[in-house]
Design a protein around this motif. Structure first.
Motif, PDB file in Angstrom:
ATOM      1  N   LEU A 284       0.798  -1.224   0.000  1.00 37.44           N
ATOM      2  CA  LEU A 284       0.000   0.000   0.000  1.00 37.44           C
ATOM      3  C   LEU A 284       0.831   1.275   0.000  1.00 37.44           C
ATOM      4  N   ALA A 285       2.061   1.161   0.441  1.00 39.33           N
ATOM      5  CA  ALA A 285       2.890   2.349   0.639  1.00 39.33           C
ATOM      6  C   ALA A 285       3.031   3.160  -0.642  1.00 39.33           C
ATOM      7  N   ALA A 286       2.716   4.453  -0.537  1.00 36.67           N
ATOM      8  CA  ALA A 286       2.793   5.362  -1.681  1.00 36.67           C
ATOM      9  C   ALA A 286       2.543   6.768  -1.178  1.00 36.67           C
ATOM     10  N   PRO A 287       2.917   7.771  -1.948  1.00 38.03           N
ATOM     11  CA  PRO A 287       2.579   9.148  -1.555  1.00 38.03           C
ATOM     12  C   PRO A 287       1.063   9.286  -1.395  1.00 38.03           C
ATOM     13  N   GLY A 288       0.635  10.000  -0.378  1.00 34.21           N
ATOM     14  CA  GLY A 288      -0.786  10.189  -0.130  1.00 34.21           C
ATOM     15  C   GLY A 288      -1.409   9.114   0.729  1.00 34.21           C
ATOM     16  N   VAL A 289      -0.609   8.148   1.162  1.00 31.14           N
ATOM     17  CA  VAL A 289      -1.099   7.067   2.017  1.00 31.14           C
ATOM     18  C   VAL A 289      -0.409   7.164   3.374  1.00 31.14           C
ATOM     19  N   ALA A 290      -1.200   7.256   4.425  1.00 40.28           N
ATOM     20  CA  ALA A 290      -0.675   7.266   5.791  1.00 40.28           C
ATOM     21  C   ALA A 290      -0.954   5.909   6.424  1.00 40.28           C
ATOM     22  N   LEU A 291       0.060   5.334   7.017  1.00 37.94           N
ATOM     23  CA  LEU A 291      -0.058   3.999   7.589  1.00 37.94           C
ATOM     24  C   LEU A 291       0.190   4.027   9.090  1.00 37.94           C
ATOM     25  N   MET A 292      -0.765   3.532   9.858  1.00 42.53           N
ATOM     26  CA  MET A 292      -0.545   3.257  11.272  1.00 42.53           C
ATOM     27  C   MET A 292      -0.244   1.764  11.366  1.00 42.53           C
ATOM     28  N   LEU A 293       0.966   1.438  11.738  1.00 44.50           N
ATOM     29  CA  LEU A 293       1.441   0.061  11.752  1.00 44.50           C
ATOM     30  C   LEU A 293       1.555  -0.421  13.189  1.00 44.50           C
ATOM     31  N   HIS A 294       0.896  -1.521  13.478  1.00 44.92           N
ATOM     32  CA  HIS A 294       0.832  -2.051  14.844  1.00 44.92           C
ATOM     33  C   HIS A 294       1.490  -3.417  14.930  1.00 44.92           C
ATOM     34  N   THR A 295       2.101  -3.686  16.070  1.00 44.13           N
ATOM     35  CA  THR A 295       2.542  -5.029  16.400  1.00 44.13           C
ATOM     36  C   THR A 295       2.294  -5.263  17.881  1.00 44.13           C
ATOM     37  N   ARG A 296       2.161  -6.520  18.258  1.00 39.06           N
ATOM     38  CA  ARG A 296       1.789  -6.824  19.647  1.00 39.06           C
ATOM     39  C   ARG A 296       2.935  -6.575  20.607  1.00 39.06           C
ATOM     40  N   GLY A 297       4.086  -7.146  20.322  1.00 36.24           N
ATOM     41  CA  GLY A 297       5.197  -7.079  21.262  1.00 36.24           C
ATOM     42  C   GLY A 297       5.877  -5.728  21.271  1.00 36.24           C
ATOM     43  N   ALA A 298       6.347  -5.327  22.440  1.00 36.19           N
ATOM     44  CA  ALA A 298       7.099  -4.076  22.561  1.00 36.19           C
ATOM     45  C   ALA A 298       8.557  -4.348  22.880  1.00 36.19           C
ATOM     46  N   ASP A 299       9.003  -5.603  22.726  1.00 36.15           N
ATOM     47  CA  ASP A 299      10.400  -5.939  22.974  1.00 36.15           C
ATOM     48  C   ASP A 299      11.265  -5.363  21.861  1.00 36.15           C
ATOM     49  N   GLU A 300      12.554  -5.388  22.081  1.00 34.73           N
ATOM     50  CA  GLU A 300      13.488  -4.748  21.142  1.00 34.73           C
ATOM     51  C   GLU A 300      13.402  -5.345  19.743  1.00 34.73           C
ATOM     52  N   ALA A 301      13.312  -6.669  19.656  1.00 31.03           N
ATOM     53  CA  ALA A 301      13.261  -7.309  18.344  1.00 31.03           C
ATOM     54  C   ALA A 301      11.987  -6.932  17.588  1.00 31.03           C
ATOM     55  N   SER A 302      10.840  -6.916  18.282  1.00 30.41           N
ATOM     56  CA  SER A 302       9.570  -6.561  17.639  1.00 30.41           C
ATOM     57  C   SER A 302       9.585  -5.115  17.172  1.00 30.41           C
ATOM     58  N   ARG A 303      10.127  -4.237  18.026  1.00 33.99           N
ATOM     59  CA  ARG A 303      10.212  -2.828  17.642  1.00 33.99           C
ATOM     60  C   ARG A 303      11.113  -2.636  16.425  1.00 33.99           C
ATOM     61  N   ALA A 304      12.204  -3.374  16.376  1.00 33.56           N
ATOM     62  CA  ALA A 304      13.126  -3.249  15.248  1.00 33.56           C
ATOM     63  C   ALA A 304      12.473  -3.719  13.950  1.00 33.56           C
ATOM     64  N   ARG A 305      11.714  -4.829  14.019  1.00 34.17           N
ATOM     65  CA  ARG A 305      11.037  -5.319  12.818  1.00 34.17           C
ATOM     66  C   ARG A 305      10.006  -4.310  12.324  1.00 34.17           C
TER      67      ARG A 305
ATOM     68  N   GLY B 203       7.214   6.696  -0.011  1.00 35.54           N
ATOM     69  CA  GLY B 203       6.450   7.936  -0.009  1.00 35.54           C
ATOM     70  C   GLY B 203       5.343   8.026   1.014  1.00 35.54           C
ATOM     71  N   SER B 204       5.124   6.983   1.799  1.00 36.01           N
ATOM     72  CA  SER B 204       4.072   7.019   2.807  1.00 36.01           C
ATOM     73  C   SER B 204       4.500   7.781   4.049  1.00 36.01           C
ATOM     74  N   THR B 205       3.517   8.276   4.775  1.00 32.57           N
ATOM     75  CA  THR B 205       3.713   8.785   6.122  1.00 32.57           C
ATOM     76  C   THR B 205       3.345   7.663   7.078  1.00 32.57           C
ATOM     77  N   CYS B 206       4.228   7.334   8.020  1.00 34.66           N
ATOM     78  CA  CYS B 206       4.010   6.174   8.876  1.00 34.66           C
ATOM     79  C   CYS B 206       4.082   6.534  10.352  1.00 34.66           C
ATOM     80  N   ALA B 207       3.316   5.807  11.131  1.00 32.30           N
ATOM     81  CA  ALA B 207       3.415   5.846  12.584  1.00 32.30           C
ATOM     82  C   ALA B 207       3.340   4.403  13.076  1.00 32.30           C
ATOM     83  N   THR B 208       3.876   4.148  14.258  1.00 39.03           N
ATOM     84  CA  THR B 208       3.889   2.798  14.796  1.00 39.03           C
ATOM     85  C   THR B 208       3.252   2.776  16.176  1.00 39.03           C
ATOM     86  N   ALA B 209       2.697   1.612  16.518  1.00 42.72           N
ATOM     87  CA  ALA B 209       2.049   1.447  17.817  1.00 42.72           C
ATOM     88  C   ALA B 209       2.231   0.010  18.269  1.00 42.72           C
ATOM     89  N   TYR B 210       2.205  -0.176  19.574  1.00 45.96           N
ATOM     90  CA  TYR B 210       2.445  -1.483  20.177  1.00 45.96           C
ATOM     91  C   TYR B 210       1.355  -1.775  21.196  1.00 45.96           C
TER      92      TYR B 210
END
Length: 255
Positions: free
Chosen positions: A26-47, A59-66
């Protein structure tokens, strides 16, 4: 779409596998992605950070959440975080989940409760909180990830809790499709078959993956991108007249 210039998409379970493949698709200009993963450990955050970085390069705008969506309030909090970050929400992909081999004879109440909390209950929480924002969007879509295990039952491959939870997820998605249709929001399920992770099976699991390929009529298991392509279509304007469906991407496994 929402009134803003961005198409805002929330993807749960985006750190690997199908969720990560979909984010990249989906990533492209004009697309904002909120990306979530369950774990908040270092390996999960890095992935998850790596997935976000790759999407931003496209070109996407991204944010992450755990957060563990099986916990009370986490699904609502994730939607709230998305709205706080981007101001709107157009599309929701409930991808987070798990498959646990378990016989009915060995099924315990905690396992069943955990599976329902992580999948159908989390889905319900996400949709309930997201509904007002989705109703304001001109291109609102919801896609939930089910599984072949809710449709194919074998004594040698039991998934008692997971199959029950995924079946409940499909039922809730159809209820949501009926209730949200008057607002122009489509809700569908995608049910993958055997699907590889990002880097393929570990050597010790090679025999199991070979058996999975042999069980699949097309003779091979899916890559995450195979499933992501269908989800991307269901999120597109071309799929505006499809709702309340469970669509299988399983190489014929559930024939």
């Amino acid at each position: 779409m929402s009134a803003s210039a961005l198409r805002v998409v929330l993807i749960t379970g985006a750190g690997s596998g199908i969720g990560a493949a979909l984010a990249r698709r989906l990533a492209a200009p004009g697309v904002a992605l909120m990306l979530h993963t369950r774990g908040a450990d270092e390996a999960s955050r890095a992935r998850l950070a790596a997935v976000a970085a790759g999407c931003e390069q496209r070109g996407s705008t991204c944010a992450t959440a755990y957060g563990d969506l099986a916990l009370a309030g986490q699904a609502s909090a994730l939607v709230d975080a998305t709205l706080a970050r981007f101001g709107s929400l157009d599309q929701l992909v409930a991808n987070a989940g798990h498959a646990q081999r378990q016989t009915l004879a060995a099924l315990d109440a905690a396992s069943l409760e955990g599976a329902f909390a992580a999948m159908p209950a989390a889905f319900a929480g996400l949709v309930q909180r997201a509904q007002p924002a989705l109703e304001r969007s001109a291109g609102a879509r919801v896609v939930a990830l089910s599984s072949f295990v809710a449709h194919r039952y074998r004594a040698g491959a039991p998934f008692a809790a997971t199959a029950a939870a995924k079946a409940a997820l499909e039922s809730l998605a159809k209820t949501a499709a009926a209730e949200l249709a008057p607002h122009g929001v489509t809700v569908n399920c995608v049910a993958p078959g055997y699907t590889r992770k990002d880097k393929g099976p570990a050597p010790e699991n090679a025999p199991a993956w070979e058996r999975a390929a042999q069980e699949t009529p097309l003779g091979h298991v899916a890559d995450p991108a195979d499933v992501a392509e269908l989800i991307a279509f269901l999120l597109s304007d071309a799929a505006r007249h499809i709702t309340g469906q469970v669509i299988h991407v399983d190489g014929g496994l559930t024939l």
